[in-house]
Design an enzyme around this catalytic site. Structure first.
Site: not given
Ligand code: PEP
Ligand code: MG
Length: 606
Positions: A207, A519
């Site tokens: 993140h 996403c």
């Molecule tokens: C994912 O897991 O691809 C996602 C978009 O959520 P995050 O990166 O916040 O876990």
């Protein structure tokens, strides 16, 4: 695997030797500045030099922390005695005594006063020397006491954080160097405009690096041992294109990189000409590009002009900014602002994807496997009041425009959606009774857990849209921690299990006639975006800084060609076969868009 080539280059003395370390580039850009080393676990900190006028306040802050730590120890000690009545003296009493006996505190206070440093730094310096002394004792029993000092240090540092923010700013031109950087730390440090990040641990989909890419902050990770090599104040160059960190650069190297850094600064200025164009492949397939947004800043409206609304807003950023749950009103305000910014487009707001490790204070048990623990929707169900507050805030923010979509993270079972729908109805009724207006929201589920892929048709039957989270999907399908650089080699986006899962989710969306928004970070990579399109994706959501690069790919390829390679990928037997296929095919068909450098196995992949 981390490519840790260190080439020593002596300039004038051993101390100033230029050192080049090659590791993994995780956020594009080149910057130079001075190292600021971060320490600490739950709350990360760095050395701050205080003004004379700040010293009294800092001593007071330290004394309050000692008081808080002692209160905690007394309480834990009381509980453990009640649990085990035989224990007359326990370890927490010993820790309490260490704080009660003023020797440690006196040393720390003296350091704050004499060296004019922040309390965290003074705690570190003093306890480091205690730990070193204990470790040098021959007697095993006494030697092991260093563990107690480590515990007290952690408790004091947590107490100093007090769950809040420090008011210190980084010096200008700071390059953050840390073992690992937590998103909440990064969010706090962004206020000081750091120049780059270098860490030992992390991955492309961590993140913190997703945030770094969003704000154009160059980052390199996998830099093993950097905290042993670099000291606060050292000159450093960070190349987030090729993953290079140059410590103590020579005059020549510095000049070379300064020109590149200046070029990067110019290029990253917000593009005032960004226009929302329909993105169409050479053979006419229309692709909708949305934005993954975390920071709603001043320029966001302008930056968003290249995207069709927001495909993913990770609402936990509100939690990380406050280091606590935001109130209903704070949330309504934040979500309304988002609805306002996207105007007639839609904004998909994901409910908090947080886990206990972001919340637990000192003395609480850490989860052994947080990624498999009480996170996402599970955490929301275990903290129903907070979940209901968030649902109410989202409903109210949607009242005028009806353009807010709710996305549920970490769905692994249909029952989780059914329960959420029941809560939604109850909260709507609650608002009706209080005569509070609310809008019509759409409900979506993140597909990011293998179980959700296997039952995707059932999930699709319960929601208005699907959000395909490839970051977690790769992590869970391949059992490879996305934050752990030592297993980065196993985080294989082109693994047949990943490609076939994506295909299955896209097909389910099509057959149930609901949109699938991809996403995860895959959507923001020109190489993977081409593959996603070939697999049938028509909605991609990505970091704003990726839109122009991915847009170039979309308008430079034909869907038919992309579908050809996707079909072959679906039949590959291994990730290696898939990577080789992509390299060969992309270079042969799309050499105007890709070079060997930016294809799998090449140097530039972020
Ligand atoms: C994912 O897991 O691809 C996602 C978009 O959520 P995050 O990166 O916040 O876990
Ligand atoms: Mg996820």
């Amino acid at each position: 695997m981390t490519d840790d080539n260190v080439t020593g280059h002596f300039v004038d003395s051993q101390k100033n030797a230029e050192i080049t370390i090659t590791a993994r580039a995780v956020s594009r850009g080149v910057s130079n500045g001075r190292v600021v080393c971060l320490y600490g676990n739950r709350k990360q900190f760095y050395r701050v030099f205080l003004q004379k006028i700040q010293i009294e306040g800092e001593l007071e802050r330290f004394r309050t922390a000692v008081h808080l730590a002692k209160l905690q120890l007394r309480e834990i000690s009381r509980q453990s005695v009640a649990f085990n009545k035989e224990t007359k003296i326990n370890i927490f009493d010993a820790h309490y005594q260490m704080l009660e006996d003023n020797a440690l505190s006196v040393k720390i206070e003296k350091l704050i006063e004499e060296k004019k440093v922040n309390a965290e730094w003074a705690v570190k310096i003093v306890t480091d020397s205690y730990i070193a002394n204990f470790k040098s004792i021959a007697d095993t029993y006494l030697r092991e006491r260093y563990i107690d000092v480590e515990d007290i240090t952690e408790r004091l540092l947590n107490a100093l954080s007090g769950g809040g923010k420090s008011n210190f700013l980084l010096e200008k031109n700071s390059v953050i160097v840390a073992r690992e950087i937590k998103p909440s730390t990064l969010i706090e440090l962004i206020a000081s405009a750091p120049k780059a990040i270098v860490t030992e641990i992390g991955g492309w989909t961590s993140h913190s690096f997703i945030l770094a890419r969003e704000i154009n902050l160059p980052a390199v990770t996998g830099v093993t041992g950097i905290l042993r090599r670099a000291q606060t104040g050292d000159e450093v160059i960070v190349d987030g294109f090729i993953g290079q960190v140059i410590l103590h650069p020579s005059e020549n190297t510095f000049k070379k990189y300064q020109a590149r850094a200046a070029q990067f600064q110019k290029a990253k200025a917000p593009n005032s000409n960004a226009r929302k164009e329909k993105l169409i492949t050479l053979d006419g397939r229309q692709i909708t590009v949305r934005a993954n947004v975390d920071f709603i800043d001043q320029q966001i409206r302008q930056k968003l002009s290249g995207a069709s609304g927001i495909g993913l807003y990770r609402s936990e950023i509100l939690f990380n900014q406050n280091e606590n749950f935001p109130t209903e009103q704070e949330q309504i305000q934040a979500y309304r602002k988002i609805a306002e910014i996207v105007g007639t487009e839609r904004a998909a707001i994901r409910t908090f994807d947080i886990g206990p490790e972001q919340i637990s204070g000192a003395g609480q048990e850490k989860e052994k496997n947080p990624a498999l623990g009480m996170r996402g929707i599970r955490h929301s169900f275990s903290n129903l009041e907070h979940f209901r507050t968030q649902i109410r805030a989202l409903l109210q923010a949607s009242s005028k425009k009806n353009n807010i979509d709710i996305v549920l993270p970490m769905i692994s079972d249909v029952s989780e959606i059914i329960l959420t729908k029941k809560i939604l109805e109850e909260e709507k009724q609650n608002l009706r009774e209080r005569k509070i207006e609310f809008g019509q929201i759409q409900l979506g589920a993140m597909i990011e857990v293998p179980a959700a892929v296997l039952i995707v048709e059932e999930i699709a039957g319960e929601v208005d849209f699907l959000s395909l989270g490839t970051n977690d999907l790769v992590q869970y399908l391949l059992a490879v921690d996305r934050d752990n650089g030592t297993v980065a080699e196993w985080y294989k986006t082109l693994h047949p299990a990943v490609i076939r899962s994506i295909k299955k989710v896209l097909e389910a969306g099509e057959s149930c006639n609901i949109p699938v928004i991809v996403c995860g970070e895959m959507a923001g990579s020109p190489v993977y975006a081409a593959i996603l399109i070939g697999l049938g994706a028509v909605e991609l959501s990505m970091n704003l800084n990726s839109i122009s690069r991915v847009g170039k790919t979309i308008s430079g390829i034909a869907f038919e060609e992309a579908a050809q390679i996707a079909n072959q990928l679906l039949r590959c037997r291994s990730a290696e076969d898939g990577e080789e296929l992509v390299r060969q095919y992309f270079l042969q068909k799309w050499s105007h868009l890709f070079t060997p450098e930016n294809l799998p196995g090449g140097k530039i992949q972020n």
